[in-house]
Write a protein that holds these residues in place. Structure first.
Motif, PDB file in Angstrom:
ATOM      1  N   LEU A   1       0.827  -1.201   0.000  1.00  4.86           N
ATOM      2  CA  LEU A   1       0.000   0.000   0.000  1.00  4.86           C
ATOM      3  C   LEU A   1       0.865   1.256   0.000  1.00  4.86           C
ATOM      4  O   LEU A   1       0.617   2.219   0.728  1.00  4.86           O
ATOM      5  N   GLY A   2       1.898   1.201  -0.849  1.00  9.36           N
ATOM      6  CA  GLY A   2       2.823   2.311  -0.936  1.00  9.36           C
ATOM      7  C   GLY A   2       2.215   3.529  -1.590  1.00  9.36           C
ATOM      8  O   GLY A   2       1.240   3.445  -2.342  1.00  9.36           O
ATOM      9  N   PRO A   3       2.785   4.715  -1.343  1.00  9.55           N
ATOM     10  CA  PRO A   3       2.248   5.956  -1.904  1.00  9.55           C
ATOM     11  C   PRO A   3       2.632   6.122  -3.375  1.00  9.55           C
ATOM     12  O   PRO A   3       3.412   5.351  -3.925  1.00  9.55           O
ATOM     13  N   MET A   4       2.066   7.140  -3.989  1.00 11.81           N
ATOM     14  CA  MET A   4       2.402   7.458  -5.369  1.00 11.81           C
ATOM     15  C   MET A   4       3.797   8.059  -5.423  1.00 11.81           C
ATOM     16  O   MET A   4       4.110   9.010  -4.698  1.00 11.81           O
ATOM     17  N   THR A   5       4.641   7.506  -6.278  1.00  9.06           N
ATOM     18  CA  THR A   5       6.019   7.983  -6.418  1.00  9.06           C
ATOM     19  C   THR A   5       6.357   8.066  -7.898  1.00  9.06           C
ATOM     20  O   THR A   5       5.547   7.704  -8.762  1.00  9.06           O
ATOM     21  N   ALA A   6       7.561   8.523  -8.195  1.00 14.86           N
ATOM     22  CA  ALA A   6       8.001   8.593  -9.587  1.00 14.86           C
ATOM     23  C   ALA A   6       8.134   7.200 -10.191  1.00 14.86           C
ATOM     24  O   ALA A   6       7.990   7.016 -11.403  1.00 14.86           O
ATOM     25  N   LYS A   7       8.399   6.212  -9.363  1.00 17.49           N
ATOM     26  CA  LYS A   7       8.544   4.842  -9.851  1.00 17.49           C
ATOM     27  C   LYS A   7       7.197   4.152  -9.975  1.00 17.49           C
ATOM     28  O   LYS A   7       6.940   3.408 -10.934  1.00 17.49           O
ATOM     29  N   PHE A   8       6.313   4.385  -9.009  1.00 16.28           N
ATOM     30  CA  PHE A   8       4.972   3.798  -9.024  1.00 16.28           C
ATOM     31  C   PHE A   8       3.971   4.950  -9.035  1.00 16.28           C
ATOM     32  O   PHE A   8       3.651   5.513  -7.987  1.00 16.28           O
ATOM     33  N   TRP A   9       3.507   5.293 -10.221  1.00 14.38           N
ATOM     34  CA  TRP A   9       2.706   6.503 -10.393  1.00 14.38           C
ATOM     35  C   TRP A   9       1.424   6.495  -9.578  1.00 14.38           C
ATOM     36  O   TRP A   9       0.989   7.540  -9.103  1.00 14.38           O
ATOM     37  N   LEU A  10       0.796   5.329  -9.429  1.00 15.15           N
ATOM     38  CA  LEU A  10      -0.450   5.246  -8.672  1.00 15.15           C
ATOM     39  C   LEU A  10      -0.271   4.489  -7.365  1.00 15.15           C
ATOM     40  O   LEU A  10      -1.250   4.111  -6.725  1.00 15.15           O
ATOM     41  N   GLY A  11       0.953   4.251  -6.959  1.00 14.46           N
ATOM     42  CA  GLY A  11       1.212   3.531  -5.726  1.00 14.46           C
ATOM     43  C   GLY A  11       1.160   2.022  -5.929  1.00 14.46           C
ATOM     44  O   GLY A  11       1.134   1.517  -7.054  1.00 14.46           O
ATOM     45  N   THR A  12       1.167   1.286  -4.815  1.00  8.10           N
ATOM     46  CA  THR A  12       1.126  -0.177  -4.853  1.00  8.10           C
ATOM     47  C   THR A  12      -0.038  -0.673  -4.003  1.00  8.10           C
ATOM     48  O   THR A  12      -0.567   0.057  -3.159  1.00  8.10           O
ATOM     49  N   ASP A  13      -0.424  -1.940  -4.244  1.00  8.60           N
ATOM     50  CA  ASP A  13      -1.580  -2.488  -3.539  1.00  8.60           C
ATOM     51  C   ASP A  13      -1.150  -3.209  -2.268  1.00  8.60           C
ATOM     52  O   ASP A  13      -0.012  -3.059  -1.802  1.00  8.60           O
ATOM     53  N   TYR A  14      -2.055  -4.003  -1.702  1.00  9.96           N
ATOM     54  CA  TYR A  14      -1.807  -4.619  -0.400  1.00  9.96           C
ATOM     55  C   TYR A  14      -0.706  -5.681  -0.432  1.00  9.96           C
ATOM     56  O   TYR A  14      -0.209  -6.079   0.624  1.00  9.96           O
ATOM     57  N   LEU A  15      -0.321  -6.128  -1.636  1.00 14.67           N
ATOM     58  CA  LEU A  15       0.785  -7.078  -1.759  1.00 14.67           C
ATOM     59  C   LEU A  15       2.055  -6.432  -2.313  1.00 14.67           C
ATOM     60  O   LEU A  15       3.074  -7.100  -2.431  1.00 14.67           O
TER      61      LEU A  15
END
Length: 290
Positions: free
Chosen positions: A62-76
């Motif tokens: 459940l990571g935040p939105m970053t330059a690497k993950f534009w929409l963040g990450t999910d629960y896994l």
């Protein structure tokens, strides 16, 4: 030597410009653009997603939105952008296949019932009325839970759910057209039922049928999302937008993007279809005036 045309002689009038057959206002253009965007994404998604949909790419769940993950990450720790883009293929593809099958069968049976009349009309109407009395979500839950969730089962189940409504709508339109003089004249000169349906009935109900198809597409998207939210839709590691909401709803307080963006995708798709449907009657009137 030149000869001038006397002013009293009227010049031939210029041929009137033919108005375009179809016109969209700004709202219709916006709706069509968003709908085409998701349709294109559904086709090209496997080639544009930055990460495989089932691959854990971030150990910060459940990571935040970053330059690497534009929409963040999910629960896994899977990339939300990749899953949203790939989810369009399942949400749009399954819904479109279901509604096309349902409307094709329902409209065909409705026109046959209207033209044939008699016992065939009564039999089809009573049977499909009985089918229509079953709550759609309950029917979907029972069938998918009993048979199992797979793409063919989802498509066929949702098609069966929406056939009765499409039948009733098409039959009501076809009954009115069937009483008109040009249909009576075609019947008197010996035209058979297939000709009456394809050449006389269908062209005159096509506009409302297309509007009804768009509306049922919205219902199908919402039904599929509801089934997926209950765990009976597309199965892991793949997911449609409803399944993504179900997967991440427990972490809404910690990773809101994982829930918000699939909801936004569902909203933009359904609203764009509704905007296009609202523009469709004006489009048909413009064509009739051309």
């Amino acid at each position: 030597m030149t000869h001038s045309v006397p002013e009293s002689v009227p010049r031939p009038a210029a041929a009137p410009r033919r108005k375009p057959g179809y016109r969209f206002n700004l709202v219709g253009i916006i709706g069509l653009s968003v709908l085409l965007f998701w349709a294109v994404i559904a086709v090209i998604a496997p080639w544009v997603i930055p990460y495989p949909v089932g691959e854990i790419v971030d150990y910060d769940a459940l990571g935040p939105m970053t330059a690497k993950f534009w929409l963040g990450t999910d629960y896994l720790g899977r990339d939300i952008l990749s899953r949203v883009l790939m989810g369009a293929r399942y949400t749009v593809g399954i819904s479109l296949a279901s509604v096309t099958l349902a409307c094709s069968l329902g409209v065909t049976l409705g026109m046959i019932a209207a033209v044939s009349g008699g016992w065939l009309d009564t039999l089809l109407s009573r049977f499909l009325d009985a089918m229509n009395s079953i709550p759609s979500k309950l029917f979907g839950l029972v069938v998918v839970a009993a048979v199992g969730s797979s793409l063919p089962v989802l498509v066929l189940t949702m098609a069966v759910i929406y056939v009765p409504g499409s039948f009733r709508f098409a039959r009501a339109l076809a009954v009115n057209i069937n009483t008109m003089d040009f249909v009576t004249a075609a019947r008197i000169r010996g035209e058979r039922t297939p000709y009456l349906i394809l050449s006389e009935i269908l062209p005159n109900i096509l506009g409302p049928v297309l509007a009804d198809l768009g509306l049922r597409f919205v219902f199908t998207v919402l039904l599929l999302s509801g089934l997926s939210f209950l765990g009976l839709g597309v199965q892991p590691p793949y997911a449609d937008w409803g399944a993504m909401v179900r997967e991440n709803i427990g972490g809404l307080a910690f990773g809101a993007p994982a829930v918000i963006f699939p909801c936004v995708a569902i909203a933009t798709l359904t609203i764009s279809v509704n905007l296009l449907i609202d523009n469709l009657p004006q489009k048909i009137r413009d064509r009739s005036d051309a």
